[in-house]
Design an enzyme around this catalytic site. Structure first.
Site, PDB file in Angstrom:
ATOM      1  N   LYS A   1       0.847  -1.201   0.000  1.00  0.00           N
ATOM      2  CA  LYS A   1       0.000   0.000   0.000  1.00  0.00           C
ATOM      3  C   LYS A   1       0.881   1.250   0.000  1.00  0.00           C
ATOM      4  CE  LYS A   1      -3.998  -1.736   2.623  1.00  0.00           C
ATOM      5  NZ  LYS A   1      -5.010  -1.519   1.560  1.00  0.00           N
TER       6      LYS A   1
ATOM      7  N   ARG B   1     -10.396 -11.448   1.616  1.00  0.00           N
ATOM      8  CA  ARG B   1     -11.260 -12.495   1.040  1.00  0.00           C
ATOM      9  C   ARG B   1     -10.606 -13.866   1.130  1.00  0.00           C
ATOM     10  NH1 ARG B   1     -11.487  -9.305  -4.545  1.00  0.00           N
ATOM     11  NH2 ARG B   1     -11.380  -7.641  -2.989  1.00  0.00           N
TER      12      ARG B   1
HETATM   13  N1  BES Z   1      -8.160  -3.678   4.182  1.00  0.00           N
HETATM   14  C1  BES Z   1      -8.351  -3.257   2.846  1.00  0.00           C
HETATM   15  C2  BES Z   1      -9.663  -2.528   2.614  1.00  0.00           C
HETATM   16  C3  BES Z   1      -9.854  -1.223   3.322  1.00  0.00           C
HETATM   17  C4  BES Z   1      -9.677  -0.040   2.638  1.00  0.00           C
HETATM   18  C5  BES Z   1     -10.276  -1.175   4.618  1.00  0.00           C
HETATM   19  C6  BES Z   1      -9.897   1.166   3.283  1.00  0.00           C
HETATM   20  C7  BES Z   1     -10.478   0.025   5.267  1.00  0.00           C
HETATM   21  C8  BES Z   1     -10.306   1.201   4.593  1.00  0.00           C
HETATM   22  C9  BES Z   1      -8.334  -4.470   1.923  1.00  0.00           C
HETATM   23  O1  BES Z   1      -7.571  -5.547   2.328  1.00  0.00           O
HETATM   24  C10 BES Z   1      -7.811  -4.006   0.596  1.00  0.00           C
HETATM   25  O2  BES Z   1      -6.708  -3.532   0.572  1.00  0.00           O
HETATM   26  N2  BES Z   1      -8.596  -4.135  -0.429  1.00  0.00           N
HETATM   27  C11 BES Z   1      -8.205  -3.725  -1.732  1.00  0.00           C
HETATM   28  C12 BES Z   1      -8.706  -4.765  -2.690  1.00  0.00           C
HETATM   29  C13 BES Z   1      -8.258  -4.587  -4.109  1.00  0.00           C
HETATM   30  C14 BES Z   1      -6.755  -4.817  -4.198  1.00  0.00           C
HETATM   31  C15 BES Z   1      -9.007  -5.556  -4.964  1.00  0.00           C
HETATM   32  C16 BES Z   1      -8.864  -2.372  -2.021  1.00  0.00           C
HETATM   33  O3  BES Z   1      -9.990  -2.168  -1.602  1.00  0.00           O
HETATM   34  O4  BES Z   1      -8.216  -1.534  -2.625  1.00  0.00           O
HETATM   35 ZN    ZN Z   2      -5.525  -5.399   1.740  1.00  0.00          ZN
END
Ligand code: BES
Ligand code: ZN
Ligand code: ZN
Length: 509
Positions: free
Chosen positions: A288, A362
């Protein structure tokens, strides 16, 4: 804080602060109830001295219109408590349960500021609002407890909390039993929420997967629950490639936490609650960006919510057999971490190509949902901070619900309306499942950017029996706040604990 009830003796009950809620009518404060109870700021001991203005006059002079959440602090010489906090309730037709929570929260903060140890609350006539005394007490207690939730646990210079130690609801004798009942419920629901907040706010170096397991064991001991922690060797035996794969880049091993509350009620329905427990989400190899990455300590908000809900269900002795399942892992980049294009095999035998290691939730939920299904539950609900897409779609005030069950969706919507942990239904359709099918494997963990919350739910559906009533709740938006509100300091909100507990209560009653 402890909450009690006492027969009305508004002017004669001793305390440090008397909270007096009053309504508004046609933009003006309705002072009539005050006049009955606390009027007469006349000092009888000073013959000949000028009359001090009475409360109604003071309120008028201050231009106080009893708008919802407005306050007026006044001194009243003929009440034993002296200080009064007149709290505006707003127009009768506008008062909802969350108005009560907010007002209670603000009053609690005022009381703390004033260093009041004993607070009296004059219970208004709530019949006109369409709810009963128990509901009033429940929501007031929730609001007060939630507003003052702990934030300084790790500061070395401890501020003494100076919380109002004792609250008394004042009302006529015949109303006290209902108020006492509401106090019990409110204390319990608030405890579940505060439990969840504490876990979310815990720094990720403190709350590792094994620390979360220790929290679960303690919860089980305190509340009389069964607790099982499945560690790496057992996860390998069950072939949980999702949970193991996400956890393999961290020095802190993943685990699966299983907690059970068993009701003594005959034929109690079986409900499983699954909560995403990523104790920190760096994104893994698909790292990230740095900005706000600290918020990802809240990526176990789902786990905190289901454990908080279990605490409530157990204390309320709900007629349900409730199983809580938390897959706990830390998502880190490392030489040993799972990488894009790796194919992993899940507990149900399906192969998944990991196209983005940041879509880790997931993967761990898939194995946990499969595990939940083994217990043949009547209902499964999962809560997860799953997608940024859900935050984009619904913002921070709503969680998204994707479900194959109208009954679960309805229960969650009603529970959300009452607890103000609100949910909004989003579609779950075959097209979203199809979008997750793979080229080199059965599935991939990455769908198209558009509708990201929906395809994430589509992915999860491959791990739930089609005939089981299931709801997936994406709480990425409401679980963590960067600014404080009336009933929540900034940080973890505990979102989901009260919602899920109330939904369970609705489903089994
Ligand atoms: N933990 C994150 C989602 C999240 C985003 C939670 C903002 C709280 C606040 C999750 O694991 C994630 O990073 N999801 C990605 C998925 C994508 C790579 C398909 C996302 O939402 O960008
Ligand atoms: Zn994530
Ligand atoms: Zn995540």
């Amino acid at each position: 804080m402890n909450f009690f009830t006492a027969k009305t003796a508004t002017t004669k009950t001793s305390g440090d602060l008397l909270v007096f809620p009053i309504f508004q009518k046609k933009k003006k404060a309705v002072v009539a109830p005050l006049l009955d109870a606390t009027d007469g700021g006349v000092r009888p001991s000073a013959p000949g001295s000028a009359k001090v203005p009475n409360l109604a006059q003071k309120i008028k002079k201050a231009g106080f219109a009893a708008n919802a959440e407005s306050f007026l602090q006044v001194y009243c010489s003929n009440t034993k408590s002296g200080w009064l906090l007149i709290t505006g309730m707003g127009e009768v037709s506008e008062v909802g349960l969350d108005t009560i929570r907010k007002i209670a929260g603000q009053a609690a903060k005022k009381a703390r500021e004033m260093k009041a140890k004993k607070v009296l609350v004059q219970v208004p006539e709530v019949g006109i609002l369409g709810f009963d005394d128990a509901t009033f007490a429940r929501t007031w207690v929730e609001g007060a407890e939630m507003a003052l939730s702990e934030t300084g646990a790790l500061k070395t210079k401890k501020k003494s909390p100076l919380l109002p130690a004792q609250w008394s609801f004042l009302a006529s004798a015949k109303r006290l039993a209902a108020l006492d009942n509401g106090i019990k419920q409110g204390t319990t629901f608030a405890a579940g929420c505060l439990f969840a907040r504490r876990l979310v706010n815990a720094p990720p170096n403190y709350l590792t997967p094994s620390a979360m397991a220790a929290e679960a064991r303690k919860l089980a001991k305190d509340e009389g629950l069964n607790c099982k922690i499945l560690k790496v060797p057992q996860l390998k035996k069950m072939k949980m490639g999702g949970l193991l794969g996400v956890g393999q880049g961290s020095v802190n091993d993943p685990c699966l936490i299983v907690l059970e509350y068993r009701s003594k009620a005959p034929k109690a329905p079986k409900i499983a609650l699954v909560g995403k427990g990523v104790t920190f989400d760096t994104g893994g190899i698909s790292l990230k960006p740095g900005a706000n990455m600290d918020h990802m300590k809240s990526d176990m908000g789902g786990a905190a919510a289901v454990m908080g809900a279990l605490l409530i269900a157990a204390r309320m002795k709900l007629p349900v057999n409730l199983t809580v399942i938390v897959p706990a892992a830390e998502n880190m980049p490392d030489g040993n971490a799972v990488k894009p294009a790796d194919v992993i095999t899940m507990a149900n035998g399906k192969t998944v190509e990991v196209l983005n290691t940041d879509a880790e939730g997931r993967l761990i939920l898939a194995d946990a949902l499969w595990y939940a299904g083994k217990g043949k539950p009547d209902y499964i609900m999962d809560a997860a901070t799953l997608t940024g897409a859900c935050v984009v779609a619904l913002g921070e005030h709503f969680a998204g619900v994707m479900s194959n069950s109208g009954e679960l969706t309805d229960a969650l919507r009603q529970a959300g309306g009452e607890t103000f942990e609100r949910v909004w239904p989003l579609p779950l359709i075959d097209e979203h499942k199809d979008a997750m099918k793979g080229t080199w494997s059965d599935l991939t963990n990455l769908g198209p950017r558009e509708g990201g919350a929906l395809t994430a739910a589509g992915f999860l559906s491959f791990f739930v029996d089609e005939k089981t009533e299931w709801a997936h709740i994406d709480i990425a938006g409401p679980s963590f706040k960067t600014s404080a509100s009336a009933t929540c300091p900034k940080g973890g909100t505990g979102f989901g604990a009260r919602l899920l507990a109330r939904a369970v209560q609705l489903l089994v009653s």
